[in-house]
Write a protein that holds these residues in place. Structure first.
Motif, PDB file in Angstrom:
ATOM      1  N   SER A 183       0.816  -1.217   0.000  1.00  0.00           N
ATOM      2  CA  SER A 183       0.000   0.000   0.000  1.00  0.00           C
ATOM      3  C   SER A 183       0.850   1.267   0.000  1.00  0.00           C
ATOM      4  CB  SER A 183      -0.929  -0.006   1.223  1.00  0.00           C
ATOM      5  OG  SER A 183      -0.167  -0.055   2.422  1.00  0.00           O
ATOM      6  N   ASN A 184       2.048   1.192   0.592  1.00  0.00           N
ATOM      7  CA  ASN A 184       2.965   2.348   0.621  1.00  0.00           C
ATOM      8  C   ASN A 184       2.296   3.603   1.202  1.00  0.00           C
ATOM      9  OD1 ASN A 184       5.150   0.935  -0.623  1.00  0.00           O
ATOM     10  ND2 ASN A 184       4.150   1.202  -2.600  1.00  0.00           N
ATOM     11  N   ARG A 185       1.544   3.422   2.270  1.00  0.00           N
ATOM     12  CA  ARG A 185       0.838   4.572   2.861  1.00  0.00           C
ATOM     13  C   ARG A 185       1.783   5.616   3.417  1.00  0.00           C
ATOM     14  NH1 ARG A 185      -2.945   3.746   7.387  1.00  0.00           N
ATOM     15  NH2 ARG A 185      -1.520   2.093   8.081  1.00  0.00           N
ATOM     16  N   PHE A 186       2.880   5.170   3.985  1.00  0.00           N
ATOM     17  CA  PHE A 186       3.777   6.113   4.655  1.00  0.00           C
ATOM     18  C   PHE A 186       5.132   6.201   3.953  1.00  0.00           C
ATOM     19  CE2 PHE A 186       1.071   4.198   8.031  1.00  0.00           C
ATOM     20  CZ  PHE A 186       0.294   5.316   8.268  1.00  0.00           C
ATOM     21  N   ALA A 187       5.146   5.847   2.692  1.00  0.00           N
ATOM     22  CA  ALA A 187       6.422   5.910   1.964  1.00  0.00           C
ATOM     23  C   ALA A 187       6.870   7.364   1.839  1.00  0.00           C
ATOM     24  CB  ALA A 187       6.271   5.289   0.569  1.00  0.00           C
ATOM     25  N   ALA A 188       8.190   7.574   1.926  1.00  0.00           N
ATOM     26  CA  ALA A 188       8.722   8.935   1.800  1.00  0.00           C
ATOM     27  C   ALA A 188       8.535   9.422   0.378  1.00  0.00           C
ATOM     28  CB  ALA A 188      10.196   8.945   2.177  1.00  0.00           C
TER      29      ALA A 188
END
Length: 221
Positions: free
Chosen positions: A212-217
């Motif tokens: 999901s990469n919700r908090f990816a930089a």
């Protein structure tokens, strides 16, 4: 005219000159001239030494002034840093929290959304009875296949589905290839129940494309 002695030079018409000064006077004049030259040389040396000492002193003072300026600037910066030390500490804690959240969610898959996509890819009269999920963790490496030609994966879905009619498994497999992060799928056993429905086991492997990469930089940071 008398004969000159051997070694004497006979000069005709010359002005007669006689040096009547005693040798001591000549020696005194010569010594005095030598002392004047030595005195002048000594004065020149003294001037050069004084000039060199002055230049060295000036350079030393310049260096001392620059050092004092740098020390004052350092003290000023340290004072400013101490003033904002609490802010820096809070910012560091926030950065650590953000990094920990990114790390913890690095292998996150929105399974609810993903299973909805799986359900939508199957025929409308097919129901999903059971689901088993085996996924990667940020604390460990997910076990990869050892058999050749098998794709890398980060999670495995084991599904038990029921179809009222004889299932067309090849069509099902083609339909789920469009799922995000699809790696491969393998059908298992097909069983017919007493009611005439068919039960099929499906094993679906997915890769990092399903994260999901919700908090990816953001890119560039």
């Amino acid at each position: 005219m008398s004969r000159s002695k051997v070694g004497d030079e006979l000069v005709f018409g010359g002005e007669p000159r006689v040096d009547l000064l005693p040798p001591e006077v000549k020696a005194g004049k010569k010594a005095k001239s030598t002392r004047r030259r030595l005195g002048a040389a000594l004065i020149a040396v003294v001037v050069l030494v004084i000039t060199g000492v002055g230049a060295a002193t000036w350079h030393a003072q310049q260096s001392q002034d620059e050092l004092a300026s740098a020390q004052a600037r350092t003290a000023e910066l340290l004072a400013s840093q101490a003033k904002y030390a609490e802010v820096n500490q809070v910012q560091n804690e926030v950065d650590m929290t953000v990094a920990a959240r990114q790390f913890g969610a690095s292998t996150e898959v929105d399974w609810k959304s993903y299973l909805s996509k799986v359900r939508a890819a199957l025929p409308g009269d097919v129901s999903i009875d059971t689901v088993s999920v085996d996924s990667a963790s940020p604390l460990g490496v997910y076990i990869q296949p050892t058999a050749p030609l098998q794709a890398a994966r980060v999670a495995t879905l084991t599904l038990t589905v029921t179809s009222p009619n004889l299932p067309s498994v090849p069509q099902w497999l083609d339909a789920i290839k469009g799922l995000p992060g699809y790696a491969d799928a393998t059908p298992g056993s097909i069983k017919r129940s007493d009611t005439g429905a068919y039960t099929v086991d499906l094993v679906l492997h997915i890769n990092g494309g399903a994260y999901s990469n919700r908090f990816a930089a953001p890119e560039g940071k």
